[in-house]
Design an enzyme around this catalytic site. Structure first.
Site, PDB file in Angstrom:
ATOM      1  N   ASP A  32       0.825  -1.217   0.000  1.00  0.00           N
ATOM      2  CA  ASP A  32       0.000   0.000   0.000  1.00  0.00           C
ATOM      3  C   ASP A  32       0.855   1.262   0.000  1.00  0.00           C
ATOM      4  O   ASP A  32       0.718   2.121  -0.873  1.00  0.00           O
ATOM      5  CB  ASP A  32      -0.928   0.057   1.228  1.00  0.00           C
ATOM      6  CG  ASP A  32      -2.075  -0.936   1.135  1.00  0.00           C
ATOM      7  OD1 ASP A  32      -2.368  -1.399   0.013  1.00  0.00           O
ATOM      8  OD2 ASP A  32      -2.667  -1.246   2.186  1.00  0.00           O
ATOM      9  N   SER A  79      -4.522  -9.054   7.589  1.00  0.00           N
ATOM     10  CA  SER A  79      -3.954  -7.720   7.779  1.00  0.00           C
ATOM     11  C   SER A  79      -3.332  -7.677   9.168  1.00  0.00           C
ATOM     12  O   SER A  79      -3.993  -7.976  10.162  1.00  0.00           O
ATOM     13  CB  SER A  79      -5.060  -6.673   7.651  1.00  0.00           C
ATOM     14  OG  SER A  79      -4.665  -5.503   8.332  1.00  0.00           O
TER      15      SER A  79
HETATM   16  N1  ARG Z   1      -8.457  -3.027  16.003  1.00  0.00           N
HETATM   17  C1  ARG Z   1      -7.211  -2.519  16.433  1.00  0.00           C
HETATM   18  C2  ARG Z   1      -7.285  -1.067  16.758  1.00  0.00           C
HETATM   19  O1  ARG Z   1      -8.177  -0.404  16.285  1.00  0.00           O
HETATM   20  C3  ARG Z   1      -6.099  -2.797  15.444  1.00  0.00           C
HETATM   21  C4  ARG Z   1      -6.254  -2.111  14.096  1.00  0.00           C
HETATM   22  C5  ARG Z   1      -5.209  -2.524  13.066  1.00  0.00           C
HETATM   23  N2  ARG Z   1      -5.268  -3.925  12.806  1.00  0.00           N
HETATM   24  C6  ARG Z   1      -4.700  -4.553  11.780  1.00  0.00           C
HETATM   25  N3  ARG Z   1      -4.778  -5.844  11.767  1.00  0.00           N
HETATM   26  N4  ARG Z   1      -4.070  -3.922  10.853  1.00  0.00           N
HETATM   27  O2  ARG Z   1      -6.451  -0.540  17.450  1.00  0.00           O
END
Ligand code: ARG
Length: 393
Positions: free
Chosen positions: A13, A177
């Site tokens: 990205d 991710s």
């Molecule tokens: N849900 C978590 C937060 O909002 C992590 C977000 C990023 N997660 C990821 N797998 N890229 O802090």
């Protein structure tokens, strides 16, 4: 030419973003924050720097921010017992304001008028970064290419990268991710979106499966001074080494996994799994120590502060006046939080089993049922009468 500072990770990205911004007449300066994310196999920061330059960046800043991350973000959150919705120890959320701080700093140094990031338009991280940047310098323009660009899929991006000779590793399959730093790993997407299904083992990176981890337990002692972890099993550690060590040991015992459906800021419920062995061990020990040394009213009040603190971190309000004021409260409470907690790590569980502190408020002669009892039970009679008086009909 207008200058923009991009928070660059080295992934597909942000590599495409470099080129995309150049096409829009920006000079792109990349900033790579080392928060202890560890890099993919065979990768290092020089390779990332090379990739940024090959993608079209005019300059690359690489900053090891681990110590600052630990001292100014992780430790305050630990002292506050900040846990979001009971399960998430906030590794990703804590890193964002620090990245924002340096984006702004480098933008000033470079006299750039804009900053950019690679967060999606559905997540919390765009909010955290942009709110923090806005608080630090409201005049900076913020560009979020992923929210507006034409690519519909990873394949589109790969095609774009190939077309412009952006050096990316297209062979890497990317089922999840992942966001990682020294305080923990956040993993989402792919099969994790099926809520009914247990996360497959291959989704986890640093923790062994609790069901397969060694069956004998490991006992470990953590010593705190004023709320800050200082020693493991009596041996002094620098914080960074202490956290790395606990990630390693905790991971061996499957400690620190959590599987949750959380409420995102942007109104979505999402399923994410986390691995945070060190954070889990330290939070468990820290809370246990507070149970011993904080008086009842202070302890109960602090629980409310913890909830609010976690919310503020999650909501991207790290630089808010309220957060700063809560830090003042939390810091006061940590004066007496010194002592040692013994934990048992086994099969995914981390349990406090022993505690000692020079500031302990536990008085054996009052709580004992043995003959050395000094508690005057006759006093209870009057106490109960007065305590219950307002409620008598
Ligand atoms: N849900 C978590 C937060 O909002 C992590 C977000 C990023 N997660 C990821 N797998 N890229 O802090």
């Amino acid at each position: 030419m207008k200058k923009v500072v991009l928070a660059y990770s080295g992934g597909l990205d942000t590599s495409c973003i470099v080129r995309w911004l150049k096409e829009r007449e920006y000079e792109v300066i990349c900033f790579v924050a080392d928060l202890g994310q560890g890099l993919g196999q065979g990768e290092n920061f020089e390779a990332i720097e090379k990739r940024a330059l090959a993608a079209g960046a005019s300059k690359v800043y690489i900053r090891d921010l681990q110590e600052e991350f630990i001292d100014d973000f992780i430790i305050p959150a630990l002292k506050a017992n900040a846990v979001y919705e009971g399960k998430y120890l906030l590794a990703t959320a804590l890193g964002r304001p620090l990245i924002a701080k340096y984006l702004v700093q480098i933008a000033h140094k470079e006299k750039a008028e804009a900053v950019a990031h690679g967060c999606t338009g559905k997540g919390n991280d765009q909010v955290r970064l942009e709110v923090a940047v806005g608080m630090l310098d409201p005049r900076l323009e913020i560009i979020a290419p992923v929210r507006e660009w034409e690519f519909k899929s990873r394949e589109d991006e790969i095609e774009y990268a190939l077309k412009y000779n952006i050096p990316i590793d297209v062979t890497k399959k990317k089922p999840y991710s992942i966001d990682r730093n020294i305080w923990g790993i956040s993993i989402e997407a792919g099969v994790l979106e099926n809520l009914e299904q247990e996360p497959p083992e291959d989704a986890y990176i640093i923790t062994k499966s609790p069901t397969h981890s060694t069956s004998y337990p490991r006992y470990i002692e953590i010593t705190f001074e004023k709320g800050v972890p200082k020693k493991i099993d009596g041996k002094a550690f620098k914080l960074k080494n202490l956290i790395n060590y606990l990630n390693e040991v905790g991971g061996q015992f499957g400690v620190g996994r959590s599987d949750m459906v959380e409420n995102r800021l942007v109104g979505i419920k999402s399923r994410e799994i986390y691995e945070a062995p060190a954070a889990t061990i330290l939070h468990t020990a820290h809370k246990e120590l507070e149970a011993l040394v904080l008086d009842r009213e202070l302890a109960h009040f602090k629980e409310m502060i913890s909830l609010k603190y976690a919310e503020l971190v999650y909501y991207g309000l790290w630089f808010s006046a309220l957060k700063e004021a809560l830090d003042g409260f939390v810091e006061k409470t940590q004066k007496q939080v010194s002592g040692t907690i013994k934990l048992r790590l086994s099969k995914g569980a981390c349990v406090a089993v022993g505690r000692k502190s020079r500031n302990s408020l536990y008085k054996k002669e009052l709580s004992t049922y043995g003959k050395e009892d000094k508690f005057d039970q006759k006093l209870a009679d009057g106490f109960i009468k007065l305590w219950g008086m307002p409620y008598k009909r």
